[in-house]
Design an enzyme around this catalytic site. Structure first.
Site, PDB file in Angstrom:
ATOM      1  N   GLU A   1     -32.232   1.910  94.665  1.00 50.28           N
ATOM      2  CA  GLU A   1     -30.868   2.376  94.505  1.00 50.28           C
ATOM      3  C   GLU A   1     -30.277   3.613  94.559  1.00 50.28           C
ATOM      4  O   GLU A   1     -29.398   4.073  95.167  1.00 50.28           O
ATOM      5  CB  GLU A   1     -30.437   1.811  93.029  1.00 50.28           C
ATOM      6  CG  GLU A   1     -30.936   0.479  92.860  1.00 50.28           C
ATOM      7  CD  GLU A   1     -30.547  -0.582  93.890  1.00 50.28           C
ATOM      8  OE1 GLU A   1     -29.419  -0.425  94.563  1.00 50.28           O
ATOM      9  OE2 GLU A   1     -31.259  -1.702  94.076  1.00 50.28           O
TER      10      GLU A   1
ATOM     11  N   GLU B   1     -20.595  -6.243  95.467  1.00 50.86           N
ATOM     12  CA  GLU B   1     -21.125  -6.499  96.810  1.00 50.86           C
ATOM     13  C   GLU B   1     -21.476  -7.728  96.782  1.00 50.86           C
ATOM     14  O   GLU B   1     -22.353  -8.492  95.865  1.00 50.86           O
ATOM     15  CB  GLU B   1     -22.489  -5.600  97.082  1.00 50.86           C
ATOM     16  CG  GLU B   1     -22.752  -5.749  98.672  1.00 50.86           C
ATOM     17  CD  GLU B   1     -24.120  -5.067  98.816  1.00 50.86           C
ATOM     18  OE1 GLU B   1     -24.582  -4.383  98.097  1.00 50.86           O
ATOM     19  OE2 GLU B   1     -24.523  -5.150 100.079  1.00 50.86           O
TER      20      GLU B   1
ATOM     21  N   ASN C   1     -23.969   0.896  92.864  1.00 51.43           N
ATOM     22  CA  ASN C   1     -22.512   1.292  92.850  1.00 51.43           C
ATOM     23  C   ASN C   1     -22.506   2.967  92.525  1.00 51.43           C
ATOM     24  O   ASN C   1     -23.257   3.421  92.204  1.00 51.43           O
ATOM     25  CB  ASN C   1     -21.984   0.811  91.599  1.00 51.43           C
ATOM     26  CG  ASN C   1     -22.223  -0.546  91.411  1.00 51.43           C
ATOM     27  OD1 ASN C   1     -21.720  -1.456  92.122  1.00 51.43           O
ATOM     28  ND2 ASN C   1     -22.856  -1.008  90.283  1.00 51.43           N
TER      29      ASN C   1
HETATM   30  N1  B3K Z   1     -27.056  -4.048  97.516  1.00 52.65           N
HETATM   31  C1  B3K Z   1     -27.503  -4.766  96.540  1.00 52.65           C
HETATM   32  C2  B3K Z   1     -27.705  -6.413  96.706  1.00 52.65           C
HETATM   33  C3  B3K Z   1     -26.368  -7.059  96.516  1.00 52.65           C
HETATM   34  C4  B3K Z   1     -26.505  -8.512  96.709  1.00 52.65           C
HETATM   35  C5  B3K Z   1     -25.331  -9.458  96.651  1.00 52.65           C
HETATM   36  N2  B3K Z   1     -25.750 -10.632  96.605  1.00 52.65           N
HETATM   37  C6  B3K Z   1     -28.668  -4.374  95.792  1.00 52.65           C
HETATM   38  C7  B3K Z   1     -29.750  -3.710  96.645  1.00 52.65           C
HETATM   39  O1  B3K Z   1     -30.021  -4.099  97.843  1.00 52.65           O
HETATM   40  O2  B3K Z   1     -29.990  -2.500  96.569  1.00 52.65           O
HETATM   41 ZN    ZN Z   2     -30.583  -2.253  98.769  1.00 54.14          ZN
END
Ligand code: B3K
Ligand code: ZN
Length: 869
Positions: free
Chosen positions: A305, A129, A272
């Protein structure tokens, strides 16, 4: 054959939300084969694609060495497609297209920590991401392309762990000392959620049975010695799974959930699908090695997460402009989860403190942008406090307005409407509206415009009519890029108190969302409005924006006495703290006397320490020099602020010194049953120690050194170490040496050793030179860089003197090696334009010189915005 060169920054690479177009091809399925060798990695991909709209077939790819490409079984030659540094385009592709590619990539030399990269000698991990997948293979790497992934991972057996998303369907020998696994993820997902891990790791296992009866295997992978430190994370994971079932009706949907810890990671963690990858700092928790604050953070990031599984993964973003759709909602969810883990008031205080210290300054400076930006050059630059924290506040406002039940109806509607889709902020607000039956469309304005609204309030009591009238006005500072700023809906939670008895009054006003109750909310959605409360027998004390019901800058001319009253009588812990903060800010920035605050503390603390020691500890929060600086828009002198703040700390130490010593000696965290209470007692004791040291109490250093040596708890040990080091105690050197010897093999603890020295108020260029030349300083590990840079930045006087060279040097180095981190760290200098001359001109010249030397989109965009004031 073809090596796509490094991207060159062109004049204008801005991407606009208004230009969004559906992808011309979708991907039904992808088969990936990733073979890792020491010197290179081979990636073979087979994409089954279908046309959706007219247009070319576009595959995004960066830093890929293309070996071969087949379309529907036929090899393509270079004249069949166009290839540049960013994409491979096939014009006139048939509607059904099976694309097979072979590429070579180099994770072993990938220092940007994006795509597939080597993280230490025994581990390869991915971070995709937002746009990392294109560094693994050619693909329509955008979040609105969802596909079924089957992944074969092959490597030498020195890496026993081979993971990818989904279910393990096959494993076996691959010859020459190698082996493989094949994983299939049944859920359609965008490429940014793809992950694989190749390494030598140990695992902690557990299970969780969902409300639907699904028996889920839980696994946390880390290096062997860290496995005992994964237990708190495992408990937090199970707790999060249950919490999401109870509060949002969302059970987990796969048979396994894996978390992998790595010390080399650009941010906290990544959601992920079924295979989270975490920075060790957000998964390892153990009171001997990590602080209470770090333990709380681990629990909140694990929850964050996990919650993404529904808000982000099953329902994802249509495009990256919609980032706050998944981040704002997921942060709101993790904040609510954490409010159940500790003193809820303190969780809110800490969340708002972050918002005010980071998001408010961001929103009032050159990096200001709407929570849903409408243009960007490098999307990695938009993982900001505005997208995350202000995004969370918008959701909190809607939830405050709706109340628990209606908000739940709204979220249920969102999940049932959009499961499996890639959607927009409009879709979210429409689903909440439909489910709750309350029109929330006005909240879209919050998503679309930048700036912190100012909320001006005035109160007037009419003794004859026994009414209290509150007049409200909202305004936004003009913004050159957004000329059309509109009024936003602001839920104002409020209370009235009897000024004599301190009791909370019943609110009588037809204007309130909740009428004739103690806890009222008024939805203020015009440029100005008046509300009247009837039956108010005497002039009341009003408490506004309880629990920080909206992310606005409140101006109300409280008297200092009223603020002291609220410190003692407010039943909302957040507003109790806010009253103390407002008082302290007045003392520091407007030269008010400190006596009223000190007396209020003496009145409030004895009872509060018993009831909620953590909240009591927060009432001692003196706004940081950085925060105070962010309240000044021109002529800012860091040294003047430091002087005032030090003077206040001296006064507090003198006036509260005796109380502090008494409290320090009386409190024992081991007598507390709850973690939150024990954490509060530890926090209080550390504050007391600091006060005693500042007051010049001869015993303070001895008590600190004793605490340092006697404890097995990191919060106590580090608290004592700080007092010794920052006050140049005779024992400081011995304690630092001891700390190093104890923890030199424990990276996260060693980060604290670096941080404590970098954050010394009297640190100098030589201190930073010593730390950055230390054999344990490591420019390939973001945590270590952040320990020194973050420590240094704790003292703005240092940031704005020798710190300027430090941050500019880092930006220059990281521009090529790790531009995501480089761009982020450079933002420490973003308020340069507020400095008084000659500092302002000096820093500006340094930044302008830097601009000529950097190449990455990340650092260039940040610098351009910073200089555009
Ligand atoms: N979605 C990821 C963040 C990704 C950052 C990329 N530079 C973590 C989070 O917010 O859960
Ligand atoms: Zn997040």
């Amino acid at each position: 054959m073809n090596i796509a060169a490094n991207p060159v920054v062109e004049a204008d690479q801005t991407v606009y939300l208004k230009d969004y177009q559906k992808p011309s091809f979708l991907v039904d399925s992808i088969n990936l084969d990733i073979q890792v060798f020491d010197e290179q990695t081979y990636v073979n991909a087979k994409l089954v694609m279908q046309r959706q709209t007219a247009g070319d077939l576009v595959l995004l790819g960066r830093d890929l060495e293309l070996k071969s490409i087949l379309l529907n079984g036929k090899a393509l030659s270079e004249s069949d497609y166009t290839l540049d540094a960013e994409q491979l385009v096939i014009a006139h592709a048939p509607d059904q297209a099976v694309i097979e590619t072979q590429v070579v990539i180099h994770p072993e030399s990938n220092t940007q920590l994006e795509g597939l990269y080597q993280a230490g000698s025994d581990l390869f991990v991915t971070q995709n991401e937002p746009e990392g997948f294109r560094k693994i293979t050619f693909y329509p790497d955008r979040p609105d392309v969802l596909s079924v992934f089957t992944t074969r991972v092959e490597a030498d057996k020195k890496f026993p762990v081979l993971l990818a998303n989904g279910n393990l369907i096959e494993a076996g020998e691959a010859g020459a000392g190698r082996h493989y696994t094949i994983w299939q993820d049944p859920t359609k997902k965008p490429s940014y959620l793809f992950a694989c891990v190749i390494g030598d790791l140990a695992v902690l296992k557990d299970r969780y049975v969902t409300s639907e009866g699904r028996d889920v295997a839980l696994e946390i992978y880390a290096v062997e010695k860290d496995i005992p430190k994964c237990r708190i994370a495992m408990e937090a994971l199970k707790h999060s799974m249950q919490w999401d079932e109870e509060h949002y009706g969302r059970p987990y949907d796969l048979d396994n959930y894996m978390i992998v810890a790595t010390s080399q990671f650009n941010m906290g963690a990544m959601e992920n699908k079924g295979l989270n990858i975490f920075n060790t700092s957000c998964v390892l928790a153990d009171e001997e090695f990590t602080t209470d604050a770090a333990i709380m953070r681990v629990q909140s990031v694990i929850a964050h997460e996990y919650f993404h599984n529904w808000t982000g993964n099953r329902i994802t973003c249509r495009d990256w402009f919609q980032l706050c759709l998944k981040e704002g909602l997921t942060v709101f969810r993790d904040q609510s989860f954490s409010e159940d883990l500790q003193s809820a008031a303190v969780q809110r205080i800490d969340d708002v403190a972050v918002l005010k210290a980071h998001q408010f300054p961001e929103d009032s400076g050159p990096l200001s942008h709407p929570p849903r930006p409408d243009h960007f050059v490098e999307i990695n630059n938009f993982y900001t406090a505005t997208v995350y924290e202000k995004g969370a506040e918008i959701n909190r406002m809607m939830s405050t307005l709706l109340g628990k039940e209606k908000f739940r109806k709204g979220t249920d509607e969102y999940f049932s409407r959009h499961d499996g889709q890639a959607v927009t902020v409009e879709d979210w607000v429409a689903a909440l509206t439909a489910g709750s039956g309350v029109d929330l469309s006005a909240f879209l304005t919050w998503y679309n415009q930048p700036g912190t609204p100012k909320l001006e309030a005035k109160g007037q009591y009419d003794a004859a009519a026994q009414t209290y009238r509150l007049s409200l006005k909202q305004s936004l500072k003009a913004h050159p890029k957004y000329p059309d700023l509109k009024a936003v809906p602001i839920p104002v939670a409020l209370a009235l108190f009897n000024a004599e008895s301190g009791e909370q009054l019943i609110l009588n006003s037809s204007a309130l969302v909740e009428n004739a109750v103690q806890d009222g909310v008024y939805l203020f959605d015009a440029e100005s409005a008046d509300i009247e409360f009837s039956g108010v027998a005497a002039k009341p004390v009003v408490s506004l924006l309880r629990n920080f019901s909206a992310p606005v800058d409140l101006e109300f001319n409280y008297s200092d006495e009223e603020l002291a009253f609220l410190m003692q009588h407010e039943t909302n812990g957040f507003n109790q703290w806010q009253a103390a903060q407002t008082l302290l800010e007045r003392i520091l920035l407007n030269d008010h006397a400190a006596g009223i605050y000190i007396q209020a503390m003496k009145n409030t603390l004895p009872e509060l320490i018993q009831k909620d020691p953590l909240l009591a500890s927060r009432l001692f929060d003196v706004p940081s020099e950085g925060y105070l600086g962010s309240r000044i828009d021109a002529g800012y002198s860091p040294a003047a602020i430091q002087e005032k703040r030090n003077a206040l700390l001296e006064t507090l130490a003198r006036e509260l010194g005796a109380f502090c010593k008494e409290t320090f000696l009386a409190l024992d965290p081991d007598l507390q049953k709850e973690f939150s209470q024990a954490m509060g007692v530890r926090a209080l004791k550390n504050i007391m120690l600091g006060m005693m040291a500042r007051q010049g109490d001869a015993q303070a250093f001895e008590l600190a050194y004793e605490q340092y040596q006697a404890t097995g708890n990191m919060s106590e040990r580090l608290g004592a170490l700080r007092v010794l080091v920052w006050n140049d105690a005779p024992q400081a050197q011995a304690a630092l040496e001891d700390f190093y010897a104890r923890f030199k093999e424990e990276a996260l603890s060693l980060d604290q050793w670096f941080m404590v020295q970098a954050a010394h108020p009297k640190a100098s260029a030589a201190t930073i030179q010593y730390l950055t030349a230390h054999p344990d300083y490591d420019l390939t590990t973001p945590n270590r860089i952040r320990a020194v840079s973050g420590g240094l930045n704790a003292n703005p006087v240092n940031t704005w003197s020798f710190g300027v060279q430090h941050f500019i040097g880092l930006a220059k180095y990281l521009d090529e090696k790790n531009p995501i981190v480089g761009s982020r760290l450079l933002q420490a200098l973003s308020r340069w334009y507020t400095l008084a001359e000659p500092q302002r001109g000096q820093v500006k010249a340094e930044l302008e010189a830097l601009k000529l030397q950097v190449k990455s989109k990340n650092v260039s965009e940040t610098l351009n915005s910073m200089l555009n004031v």
